[in-house]
Design a protein around this motif. Structure first.
Motif, mmCIF file in Angstrom:
data_model
loop_
_atom_site.group_PDB
_atom_site.id
_atom_site.type_symbol
_atom_site.label_atom_id
_atom_site.label_comp_id
_atom_site.label_asym_id
_atom_site.label_seq_id
_atom_site.Cartn_x
_atom_site.Cartn_y
_atom_site.Cartn_z
ATOM 1 N N ASN A 347 0.776 -1.235 0.000
ATOM 2 C CA ASN A 347 0.000 0.000 0.000
ATOM 3 C C ASN A 347 0.809 1.287 0.000
ATOM 4 O O ASN A 347 0.275 2.338 -0.284
ATOM 5 C CB ASN A 347 -0.929 0.027 1.214
ATOM 6 C CG ASN A 347 -2.178 -0.747 0.915
ATOM 7 O OD1 ASN A 347 -2.533 -0.901 -0.246
ATOM 8 N ND2 ASN A 347 -2.819 -1.254 1.941
ATOM 9 N N VAL A 348 2.078 1.189 0.344
ATOM 10 C CA VAL A 348 2.873 2.428 0.405
ATOM 11 C C VAL A 348 2.765 3.252 -0.857
ATOM 12 O O VAL A 348 2.825 4.460 -0.839
ATOM 13 C CB VAL A 348 4.382 2.193 0.625
ATOM 14 C CG1 VAL A 348 4.679 1.993 2.075
ATOM 15 C CG2 VAL A 348 4.912 1.086 -0.248
ATOM 16 N N TYR A 376 -12.395 0.441 0.803
ATOM 17 C CA TYR A 376 -12.876 1.048 -0.434
ATOM 18 C C TYR A 376 -11.975 2.168 -0.928
ATOM 19 O O TYR A 376 -11.703 2.309 -2.107
ATOM 20 C CB TYR A 376 -14.301 1.600 -0.240
ATOM 21 C CG TYR A 376 -15.297 0.549 0.181
ATOM 22 C CD1 TYR A 376 -15.668 -0.454 -0.709
ATOM 23 C CD2 TYR A 376 -15.849 0.551 1.462
ATOM 24 C CE1 TYR A 376 -16.582 -1.433 -0.331
ATOM 25 C CE2 TYR A 376 -16.757 -0.413 1.845
ATOM 26 C CZ TYR A 376 -17.116 -1.403 0.954
ATOM 27 O OH TYR A 376 -18.005 -2.366 1.328
ATOM 28 N N GLU A 377 -11.557 2.961 0.021
ATOM 29 C CA GLU A 377 -10.753 4.119 -0.354
ATOM 30 C C GLU A 377 -9.455 3.693 -1.038
ATOM 31 O O GLU A 377 -9.048 4.265 -2.051
ATOM 32 C CB GLU A 377 -10.433 4.922 0.915
ATOM 33 C CG GLU A 377 -10.509 6.398 0.717
ATOM 34 C CD GLU A 377 -9.917 7.111 1.923
ATOM 35 O OE1 GLU A 377 -9.152 8.040 1.714
ATOM 36 O OE2 GLU A 377 -10.197 6.682 3.067
ATOM 37 N N THR A 378 -8.826 2.671 -0.468
ATOM 38 C CA THR A 378 -7.583 2.190 -1.059
ATOM 39 C C THR A 378 -7.836 1.578 -2.434
ATOM 40 O O THR A 378 -7.055 1.781 -3.361
ATOM 41 C CB THR A 378 -6.910 1.173 -0.117
ATOM 42 O OG1 THR A 378 -6.621 1.839 1.114
ATOM 43 C CG2 THR A 378 -5.610 0.648 -0.691
ATOM 44 N N TYR A 379 -8.944 0.875 -2.556
ATOM 45 C CA TYR A 379 -9.298 0.304 -3.869
ATOM 46 C C TYR A 379 -9.378 1.423 -4.907
ATOM 47 O O TYR A 379 -8.804 1.333 -5.995
ATOM 48 C CB TYR A 379 -10.628 -0.432 -3.775
ATOM 49 C CG TYR A 379 -11.011 -1.182 -5.047
ATOM 50 C CD1 TYR A 379 -10.551 -2.472 -5.286
ATOM 51 C CD2 TYR A 379 -11.824 -0.584 -6.009
ATOM 52 C CE1 TYR A 379 -10.883 -3.152 -6.453
ATOM 53 C CE2 TYR A 379 -12.167 -1.252 -7.181
ATOM 54 C CZ TYR A 379 -11.697 -2.544 -7.398
ATOM 55 O OH TYR A 379 -12.022 -3.196 -8.554
ATOM 56 N N LEU A 380 -10.073 2.485 -4.536
ATOM 57 C CA LEU A 380 -10.236 3.615 -5.455
ATOM 58 C C LEU A 380 -8.890 4.274 -5.775
ATOM 59 O O LEU A 380 -8.611 4.633 -6.905
ATOM 60 C CB LEU A 380 -11.197 4.637 -4.839
ATOM 61 C CG LEU A 380 -11.567 5.826 -5.712
ATOM 62 C CD1 LEU A 380 -12.323 5.382 -6.955
ATOM 63 C CD2 LEU A 380 -12.417 6.831 -4.928
ATOM 64 N N HIS A 381 -8.053 4.395 -4.770
ATOM 65 C CA HIS A 381 -6.748 5.023 -5.000
ATOM 66 C C HIS A 381 -5.852 4.180 -5.903
ATOM 67 O O HIS A 381 -5.060 4.701 -6.661
ATOM 68 C CB HIS A 381 -6.036 5.280 -3.669
ATOM 69 C CG HIS A 381 -6.358 6.619 -3.108
ATOM 70 N ND1 HIS A 381 -7.338 6.802 -2.173
ATOM 71 C CD2 HIS A 381 -5.854 7.834 -3.372
ATOM 72 C CE1 HIS A 381 -7.423 8.094 -1.883
ATOM 73 N NE2 HIS A 381 -6.530 8.729 -2.588
#
Ligand code: ADP
Length: 430
Positions: A347-348, A376-381
């Motif tokens: 994720n970094v 969800y937020e990480t998926y979108l990012h």
């Protein structure tokens, strides 16, 4: 258990530094700049050229030497306020890369009186490295302002007691600046004309920095110009900004929203990690890939995948949290230059680091939070692009059967379809 420990956490300061090291140009935005004036009845000026600002000749030369042709969107509004007489206080928020640093560096340089040899501008930054980066901008922009000098109030910069500090611009971290001002009396805060608090969102994230910054600010003279910058503006940042900047003008430039509209999303059902890898290879062999980023949830998975791919003769590089920021920056840079085709990461890398030419994103593991719910937020990012500036893209999710409900939740959350793909039959994609 161990897997959890290995997960990379997002370090705000490191990410911010990484972006600075990598970024070579302005970030575009299609939004309008919102301005909230302290005195709404006073005329609002904006500038389209640097000449309109009536800067010192040598400063203008420095700006042009940096390759700036015209003010950025945020600078158009912020610079006239910052350079006004009498000076105005300002709170400005816009995402990183929109020209905030260049704006306040310009303000500091224009306000220095070179005939006076004592600190006149003070800039607080959250870390040693970020302070140095800002200092570099001062040095580049001030290249022709030969009598202006910068000094760093950062840990490890040992100044003997009783030293007469003659440099006009001080950049430092709150703790060391506090020490230099109150304990060691190297800086006389009553003579500061411009006070800058940079990266306010990162600053309040660090224990003690808000209080230290406020103690410093309280000792400044009333006529000192106070400027605060932040990439994000959550409520906590806002509260801090209002505490520390009296009677401010406020400028905001909303971030470009990410969307999944231009992205075709697929998933492949797999039985095991090995199986996921096989599916990945099939995809890799089945379509002409520009560049791809592959996300794993843990360092261990990322490392495993890197080794597997290398053994199969693929040219990949691994970006992980164990690396120093400089090492990470150089890996990302090589990838941006197209020297590597595939970047494997945790994720970094997901936040804020945009590699525009990437057409394919693979979630080797779905992003989940600690409660094992979809993140969800990480998926979108990871997958999303900005509507206007983003290119079309492809996203693949490698899913173990028991993770399928998570994927369905993601699909519902974004109200966008994620199609199942048979990895043996890539014809479906095109
Ligand atoms: P921020 O502080 O908002 O992250 P910076 O001031 O660091 O943004 O600017 C981002 C990048 O854009 C830097 O590489 C900087 O040199 C460049 N830049 C800033 N202002 C301009 C401008 N007016 N014209 C062209 N490039 C600019």
């Amino acid at each position: 258990m161990e897997e959890d420990v290995e997960e990379d956490v997002v370090d705000l300061a490191a990410n911010s530094l990484l972006n600075k090291l990598i970024r070579q140009s302005l970030v575009e935005s299609s939004h309008r700049v919102e301005v909230l004036q302290k005195d709404p009845s006073s005329p609002l000026y904006s500038v389209k050229t640097f000449e309109e600002l009536r800067l010192k000749e040598e400063l203008l030369k420095g700006i042009y030497a940096m390759g700036f042709n015209r003010p950025s969107k945020i600078q158009e509004m912020a610079l006239p306020m910052m350079l006004a007489h009498p000076p105005q206080n300002l709170i400005a928020q816009s995402q990183s890369g929109t020209g905030k640093t260049a704006a306040f560096v310009l303000a500091m340089l224009s306000r220095v009186n070179t005939l006076e040899l004592f600190p006149q501008c003070l800039c607080l930054a959250p870390t040693y490295e970020l302070a140095l980066q800002t200092g570099r901008v001062v040095e580049r922009m001030g290249k022709f302002c030969v009598d202006v000098q910068v000094m760093y109030a950062i840990r490890g910069n040992r100044i003997p007691r009783g030293t007469d500090v003659t440099k006009q611009i001080i950049i430092g971290t709150p703790g060391t600046v506090l020490d230099w001002c109150f304990k060691r009396k190297l800086i006389d805060l009553t003579k500061i004309r411009v006070f800058v608090l940079d990266e306010a969102d990162v600053m309040i994230d660090t224990q003690g920095f808000s209080d230290q910054s406020i103690r410093i600010q309280r000792a400044l003279p009333l006529e000192c110009q106070m400027l605060l910058f932040s990439a994000t503006f959550e409520e906590s940042v806002w509260q801090f900004a209002e505490r520390i900047i009296p009677d401010p003008n406020v400028i905001k430039l909303r971030k470009e929203e990410l969307t999944l509209n231009n992205i075709r999303q697929y998933y492949v059902l797999c039985e095991s990690r090995k199986d996921k890898y096989q599916a990945l290879c099939n995809i890799y062999g089945g379509i002409t890939i520009g560049q791809a980023i592959i996300f794993c949830q843990t360092r261990r998975n990322a490392k495993w995948l890197t080794v597997e791919m290398m053994q199969d003769g693929h040219q990949v590089s691994l970006l992980s949290g164990e690396l120093t920021v400089d090492q990470r920056a150089s890996i990302i840079q090589r990838f941006r230059d197209g020297k590597e085709k595939v970047l494997i990461t945790t994720n970094v890398c997901a936040r804020g680091i945009d590699v525009k030419q990437v057409t394919i994103v693979v979630n080797f593991d779905l992003p989940v939070n600690q409660a094992e719910e979809p993140d969800y937020e990480t998926y979108l990012h990871r997958i999303g692009r900005t509507g206007r500036f983003g290119k079309k893209g492809l996203a693949f999710n490698m899913i173990e059967v028991d993770k399928l409900p998570l994927l369905m939740k993601i699909q519902d959350h974004f109200n966008s379809s994620i199609k199942q793909l048979d990895p043996e039959d890539m014809d479906e994609i095109e």
